[in-house]
Motif scaffolding. Structure first.
Motif, mmCIF file in Angstrom:
data_model
loop_
_atom_site.group_PDB
_atom_site.id
_atom_site.type_symbol
_atom_site.label_atom_id
_atom_site.label_comp_id
_atom_site.label_asym_id
_atom_site.label_seq_id
_atom_site.Cartn_x
_atom_site.Cartn_y
_atom_site.Cartn_z
ATOM 1 N N VAL A 91 0.853 -1.185 0.000
ATOM 2 C CA VAL A 91 0.000 0.000 0.000
ATOM 3 C C VAL A 91 0.890 1.237 0.000
ATOM 4 O O VAL A 91 1.857 1.315 0.761
ATOM 5 C CB VAL A 91 -0.923 0.031 1.234
ATOM 6 C CG1 VAL A 91 -1.782 1.297 1.233
ATOM 7 C CG2 VAL A 91 -1.808 -1.206 1.276
ATOM 8 N N ILE A 92 0.567 2.202 -0.846
ATOM 9 C CA ILE A 92 1.309 3.462 -0.897
ATOM 10 C C ILE A 92 0.561 4.505 -0.085
ATOM 11 O O ILE A 92 -0.642 4.693 -0.263
ATOM 12 C CB ILE A 92 1.481 3.942 -2.354
ATOM 13 C CG1 ILE A 92 2.290 2.933 -3.168
ATOM 14 C CG2 ILE A 92 2.155 5.327 -2.395
ATOM 15 C CD1 ILE A 92 2.251 3.183 -4.669
ATOM 16 N N ASP A 93 1.270 5.176 0.808
ATOM 17 C CA ASP A 93 0.722 6.309 1.564
ATOM 18 C C ASP A 93 1.309 7.561 0.933
ATOM 19 O O ASP A 93 2.463 7.912 1.179
ATOM 20 C CB ASP A 93 1.107 6.185 3.035
ATOM 21 C CG ASP A 93 0.434 7.240 3.917
ATOM 22 O OD1 ASP A 93 -0.220 8.137 3.360
ATOM 23 O OD2 ASP A 93 0.579 7.160 5.145
ATOM 24 N N LEU A 94 0.536 8.214 0.080
ATOM 25 C CA LEU A 94 1.025 9.349 -0.710
ATOM 26 C C LEU A 94 0.758 10.652 0.022
ATOM 27 O O LEU A 94 -0.377 10.944 0.396
ATOM 28 C CB LEU A 94 0.342 9.353 -2.076
ATOM 29 C CG LEU A 94 0.760 10.444 -3.068
ATOM 30 C CD1 LEU A 94 2.245 10.357 -3.400
ATOM 31 C CD2 LEU A 94 -0.085 10.334 -4.341
ATOM 32 N N GLY A 95 1.824 11.462 0.212
ATOM 33 C CA GLY A 95 1.709 12.647 1.049
ATOM 34 C C GLY A 95 1.587 12.218 2.503
ATOM 35 O O GLY A 95 0.722 12.688 3.242
ATOM 36 N N ALA A 96 2.470 11.323 2.912
ATOM 37 C CA ALA A 96 2.356 10.641 4.210
ATOM 38 C C ALA A 96 2.573 11.556 5.401
ATOM 39 O O ALA A 96 2.192 11.209 6.528
ATOM 40 C CB ALA A 96 3.354 9.480 4.276
ATOM 41 N N GLY A 97 3.191 12.715 5.185
ATOM 42 C CA GLY A 97 3.408 13.642 6.296
ATOM 43 C C GLY A 97 4.241 13.020 7.402
ATOM 44 O O GLY A 97 5.288 12.426 7.156
ATOM 45 N N THR A 98 3.754 13.120 8.630
ATOM 46 C CA THR A 98 4.496 12.581 9.775
ATOM 47 C C THR A 98 4.070 11.163 10.123
ATOM 48 O O THR A 98 4.495 10.619 11.138
ATOM 49 C CB THR A 98 4.313 13.484 11.009
ATOM 50 O OG1 THR A 98 2.928 13.475 11.400
ATOM 51 C CG2 THR A 98 4.757 14.912 10.723
ATOM 52 N N GLY A 99 3.204 10.560 9.297
ATOM 53 C CA GLY A 99 2.834 9.166 9.504
ATOM 54 C C GLY A 99 1.612 8.930 10.353
ATOM 55 O O GLY A 99 1.416 7.829 10.869
#
Length: 256
Positions: free
Chosen positions: A46-54
């Motif tokens: 799974v890709i977390d796009l624009g993941a920021g600080t998680g």
């Protein structure tokens, strides 16, 4: 060539730690939505796009999913790695995702898609998804039917300028290209509980266009927020504040 919006680059670089402290998490029920709406199960990529600080990544991490985080702002990647040291995070933008074709079963953007809602980004998202893969878009939306929440919006809105925002609905425009099925919406009620400093002050000082302000103007915003906290009957003197949100989760399927 795509570039990070100036409000995101400046604001998120300046307030990455405040973002971690002040931003709400997500309702636990969204894990069921991951499984049912996005077909996510243990072992899948799974890709977390624009993941920021998680913030969202942590929920997926606990499900045994192989998460690949993509984040263009260096300060956010540093903060992400502090909390999720074993999760892969790469420097990349939505318009040029540094991953191979068909990398993932699902791609999720949490609090992020409005920053890159354009044809190029959606084409890239289509490319890195497997055939039949799912796209999930998530936003925590303030409940402005509560008067003090509406008052906060009045304080910050004059600084918004041309910053892309979820509430405008402009993020929907690129979906008229036939690459994805119709968006389906699921809503969850969510309450962010904590001190006034964390759920109001830190939360709104981490808003991109507020965080990017010169120090004097940012201090002026902080003063207005503190005045609201100290004078509003629902807020003053409270050790814990319950900030009401509704989590909007949109899903769609990659079309061939």
């Amino acid at each position: 060539m795509a570039i990070v919006h100036k409000a995101a680059e400046a604001g998120f670089s300046t307030e990455a730690k405040t973002y971690t402290q002040g931003r709400p998490d997500y309702p636990r029920e969204i894990q069921t939505w991951f499984r049912d709406a996005l077909n996510i199960s243990p072992g899948l990529a799974v890709i977390d796009l624009g993941a920021g600080t998680g913030k969202l990544t942590r929920l997926m991490d606990s499900m045994g999913v192989d998460v690949i985080a993509v984040e263009p702002v260096a300060a956010m990647r540093v903060e992400f790695s502090k909390h999720l040291p074993s999760t892969r995070i790469v420097d990349g933008m939505a318009e040029s995702i540094p991953l191979e074709d068909g990398t993932a079963q699902a791609l999720i953007c949490a609090q992020a898609f409005h920053w890159f809602a354009n044809e190029t980004a959606l084409s890239e998202i289509h490319r890195v998804l497997k055939p039949g893969g799912r796209l999930g878009l998530i936003w925590n939306v303030r409940d402005e039917s509560v008067d003090w929440v509406a008052a906060i919006t009045e304080i910050i809105t004059p600084y918004e300028g041309d910053t892309p925002r979820f509430h405008t609905g402009d993020w929907r425009r690129p979906f008229n290209n036939g690459r994805f099925s119709e968006l389906a919406l699921t809503c969850f009620n969510y309450t962010h509980s904590g001190s006034a400093k964390s759920v109001i002050l830190d939360r709104f000082l981490s808003v991109s266009f507020i965080a990017a302000l010169p120090a004097e103007e940012k201090d002026r915003v902080a003063e207005q927020l503190m005045n609201l906290i100290q004078t509003h009957p629902a807020l003053r003197g409270r050790e814990t504040i319950e900030f009401p949100y509704q989590t909007h989760a949109y899903s769609c399927r990659r079309l061939d």
